[in-house]
Design a protein around this motif. Structure first.
Motif, PDB file in Angstrom:
ATOM      1  N   TRP A  94       0.845  -1.200   0.000  1.00 36.98           N
ATOM      2  CA  TRP A  94       0.000   0.000   0.000  1.00 36.98           C
ATOM      3  C   TRP A  94       0.877   1.245   0.000  1.00 36.98           C
ATOM      4  O   TRP A  94       0.679   2.171  -0.791  1.00 36.98           O
ATOM      5  CB  TRP A  94      -0.901  -0.027   1.229  1.00 36.98           C
ATOM      6  CG  TRP A  94      -2.003   1.002   1.268  1.00 36.98           C
ATOM      7  CD1 TRP A  94      -2.265   1.979   0.336  1.00 36.98           C
ATOM      8  CD2 TRP A  94      -3.005   1.153   2.289  1.00 36.98           C
ATOM      9  NE1 TRP A  94      -3.354   2.733   0.724  1.00 36.98           N
ATOM     10  CE2 TRP A  94      -3.826   2.235   1.915  1.00 36.98           C
ATOM     11  CE3 TRP A  94      -3.273   0.483   3.474  1.00 36.98           C
ATOM     12  CZ2 TRP A  94      -4.909   2.665   2.700  1.00 36.98           C
ATOM     13  CZ3 TRP A  94      -4.353   0.898   4.245  1.00 36.98           C
ATOM     14  CH2 TRP A  94      -5.155   1.971   3.860  1.00 36.98           C
ATOM     15  N   GLU A 144      -5.731  -0.552   1.350  1.00 43.40           N
ATOM     16  CA  GLU A 144      -7.080  -0.265   1.861  1.00 43.40           C
ATOM     17  C   GLU A 144      -7.606  -1.311   2.843  1.00 43.40           C
ATOM     18  O   GLU A 144      -8.809  -1.440   3.037  1.00 43.40           O
ATOM     19  CB  GLU A 144      -8.062  -0.069   0.700  1.00 43.40           C
ATOM     20  CG  GLU A 144      -7.670   1.081  -0.229  1.00 43.40           C
ATOM     21  CD  GLU A 144      -8.695   1.379  -1.305  1.00 43.40           C
ATOM     22  OE1 GLU A 144      -9.879   1.055  -1.126  1.00 43.40           O
ATOM     23  OE2 GLU A 144      -8.301   1.947  -2.346  1.00 43.40           O
ATOM     24  N   ASN A 155       1.318   4.056  -2.979  1.00 42.77           N
ATOM     25  CA  ASN A 155       1.149   5.481  -2.660  1.00 42.77           C
ATOM     26  C   ASN A 155       2.303   6.317  -3.204  1.00 42.77           C
ATOM     27  O   ASN A 155       2.125   7.485  -3.556  1.00 42.77           O
ATOM     28  CB  ASN A 155       1.104   5.679  -1.133  1.00 42.77           C
ATOM     29  CG  ASN A 155      -0.314   5.691  -0.577  1.00 42.77           C
ATOM     30  OD1 ASN A 155      -1.285   5.631  -1.323  1.00 42.77           O
ATOM     31  ND2 ASN A 155      -0.427   5.772   0.738  1.00 42.77           N
ATOM     32  N   ASN A 201      -6.256   7.638   1.838  1.00 44.58           N
ATOM     33  CA  ASN A 201      -5.193   6.997   1.057  1.00 44.58           C
ATOM     34  C   ASN A 201      -5.710   5.866   0.164  1.00 44.58           C
ATOM     35  O   ASN A 201      -5.020   4.880  -0.054  1.00 44.58           O
ATOM     36  CB  ASN A 201      -4.118   6.462   2.003  1.00 44.58           C
ATOM     37  CG  ASN A 201      -3.280   7.565   2.607  1.00 44.58           C
ATOM     38  OD1 ASN A 201      -2.321   8.029   2.005  1.00 44.58           O
ATOM     39  ND2 ASN A 201      -3.652   8.018   3.801  1.00 44.58           N
ATOM     40  N   LYS A 202      -6.907   6.031  -0.347  1.00 45.58           N
ATOM     41  CA  LYS A 202      -7.464   5.009  -1.231  1.00 45.58           C
ATOM     42  C   LYS A 202      -6.723   5.020  -2.566  1.00 45.58           C
ATOM     43  O   LYS A 202      -6.464   6.078  -3.126  1.00 45.58           O
ATOM     44  CB  LYS A 202      -8.957   5.255  -1.444  1.00 45.58           C
ATOM     45  CG  LYS A 202      -9.787   5.001  -0.191  1.00 45.58           C
ATOM     46  CD  LYS A 202     -11.270   5.146  -0.467  1.00 45.58           C
ATOM     47  CE  LYS A 202     -12.078   4.780   0.769  1.00 45.58           C
ATOM     48  NZ  LYS A 202     -13.528   4.884   0.543  1.00 45.58           N
ATOM     49  N   GLU A 235     -10.088  -0.189   5.900  1.00 48.36           N
ATOM     50  CA  GLU A 235     -11.525  -0.027   5.638  1.00 48.36           C
ATOM     51  C   GLU A 235     -12.178  -1.341   5.234  1.00 48.36           C
ATOM     52  O   GLU A 235     -13.179  -1.763   5.816  1.00 48.36           O
ATOM     53  CB  GLU A 235     -11.716   1.013   4.520  1.00 48.36           C
ATOM     54  CG  GLU A 235     -13.171   1.394   4.271  1.00 48.36           C
ATOM     55  CD  GLU A 235     -13.759   2.285   5.354  1.00 48.36           C
ATOM     56  OE1 GLU A 235     -14.991   2.400   5.400  1.00 48.36           O
ATOM     57  OE2 GLU A 235     -12.998   2.858   6.153  1.00 48.36           O
ATOM     58  N   ASN A 236     -11.593  -2.005   4.236  1.00 42.07           N
ATOM     59  CA  ASN A 236     -12.257  -3.173   3.637  1.00 42.07           C
ATOM     60  C   ASN A 236     -12.158  -4.450   4.461  1.00 42.07           C
ATOM     61  O   ASN A 236     -13.085  -5.264   4.463  1.00 42.07           O
ATOM     62  CB  ASN A 236     -11.690  -3.420   2.236  1.00 42.07           C
ATOM     63  CG  ASN A 236     -11.936  -2.244   1.312  1.00 42.07           C
ATOM     64  OD1 ASN A 236     -12.907  -1.502   1.486  1.00 42.07           O
ATOM     65  ND2 ASN A 236     -11.077  -2.048   0.335  1.00 42.07           N
ATOM     66  N   GLY A 296      -6.762   6.203   6.775  1.00 46.10           N
ATOM     67  CA  GLY A 296      -6.772   5.195   5.707  1.00 46.10           C
ATOM     68  C   GLY A 296      -7.698   5.583   4.568  1.00 46.10           C
ATOM     69  O   GLY A 296      -7.426   5.307   3.399  1.00 46.10           O
ATOM     70  N   ARG A 297      -8.795   6.258   4.912  1.00 49.01           N
ATOM     71  CA  ARG A 297      -9.768   6.683   3.893  1.00 49.01           C
ATOM     72  C   ARG A 297      -9.220   7.775   2.989  1.00 49.01           C
ATOM     73  O   ARG A 297      -9.721   7.988   1.887  1.00 49.01           O
ATOM     74  CB  ARG A 297     -11.055   7.166   4.579  1.00 49.01           C
ATOM     75  CG  ARG A 297     -11.793   6.044   5.283  1.00 49.01           C
ATOM     76  CD  ARG A 297     -12.937   6.548   6.143  1.00 49.01           C
ATOM     77  NE  ARG A 297     -13.545   5.442   6.885  1.00 49.01           N
ATOM     78  CZ  ARG A 297     -14.449   5.606   7.844  1.00 49.01           C
ATOM     79  NH1 ARG A 297     -14.843   6.824   8.183  1.00 49.01           N
ATOM     80  NH2 ARG A 297     -14.954   4.556   8.478  1.00 49.01           N
TER      81      ARG A 297
END
Length: 207
Positions: free
Chosen positions: A61, A85, A65, A131-132, A88-89, A128-129
């Motif tokens: 991740w 992600e 980025n 950095n999608k 979140e997921n 985290g949201r």
């Protein structure tokens, strides 16, 4: 990978994010944005020339980025049990209302998963949201090799498949390791990883 790079006399930068392993700092003070920024600073300070990114789990991740920051220098990317992600997921969406309430009100929840305990904070989830990456398009014309264990109980195989979907112009390969878990650290797993790494390095030298 360190052994491989020593043998081939290739420069190799490896680090643990703040709050992880031997690094200083507290995990609860970190987040994806901070760890991405730390990685960017280290790479700029300690490396020159072309780069091959290798990221494991959350490291993938972070690497994804960083693509926009180093797009002129990256000649390849290898992801091992990639987990973009995941906050979140794979965590937030699966938490019960009770757990979500603890995180929102107390700002921290000790999440036990496998052999590890993760002190999850509200700021970590919310960051985290920001950095999608799975809705972005990656247009780098570089080879991308992803490894994923068929028995990975932490990150589902579809995550690696979703990464390849957004890499529109890359030369892509997904290697599924039979009986492989999330760590992919058995001797045979590491041998396969280093074999692919060697191909990527050789191709770069030719080109």
């Amino acid at each position: 990978i360190l052994k491989y790079c020593r043998k081939k006399k290739i420069n190799f930068l490896k680090f643990e994010y703040s709050g992880h392993g031997r690094s200083s700092g507290k995990f609860i003070n970190g987040n994806i944005s901070k760890w991405t920024s730390d990685a960017k600073q280290l790479i700029k300070a300690k490396t020159k020339g072309k780069l091959l990114f290798v990221g494991s789990s959350m490291g993938s991740w972070i690497a994804l980025n960083l693509f926009p920051n180093f797009k002129k220098r990256i000649f390849g990317f290898m992801g091992i049990a990639s987990a973009p992600e995941f906050l979140e997921n794979l965590m937030w969406k699966k938490f019960s209302k009770k757990i979500k309430k603890i995180i929102m009100n107390k700002k921290i929840y000790n999440f036990e998963h496998g052999d590890y305990t993760y002190p999850l904070t509200k700021q970590l989830i919310f960051d985290g949201r920001k950095n999608k990456i799975l809705n972005n398009k990656i247009n780098l014309k570089i080879p991308i090799v992803l490894f994923h264990g068929k028995n990975d109980k932490i990150v589902p195989l579809k995550v690696s498949k979703n990464i390849l979907k957004i890499c529109k112009k890359s030369k892509k390969k997904l290697i599924i390791i039979k009986n492989g878990d999330h760590s992919l650290s058995r001797k045979n797993d590491l041998k396969k990883i280093c074999e692919e790494l060697n191909k990527m390095v050789k191709n770069n030298l030719i080109n």
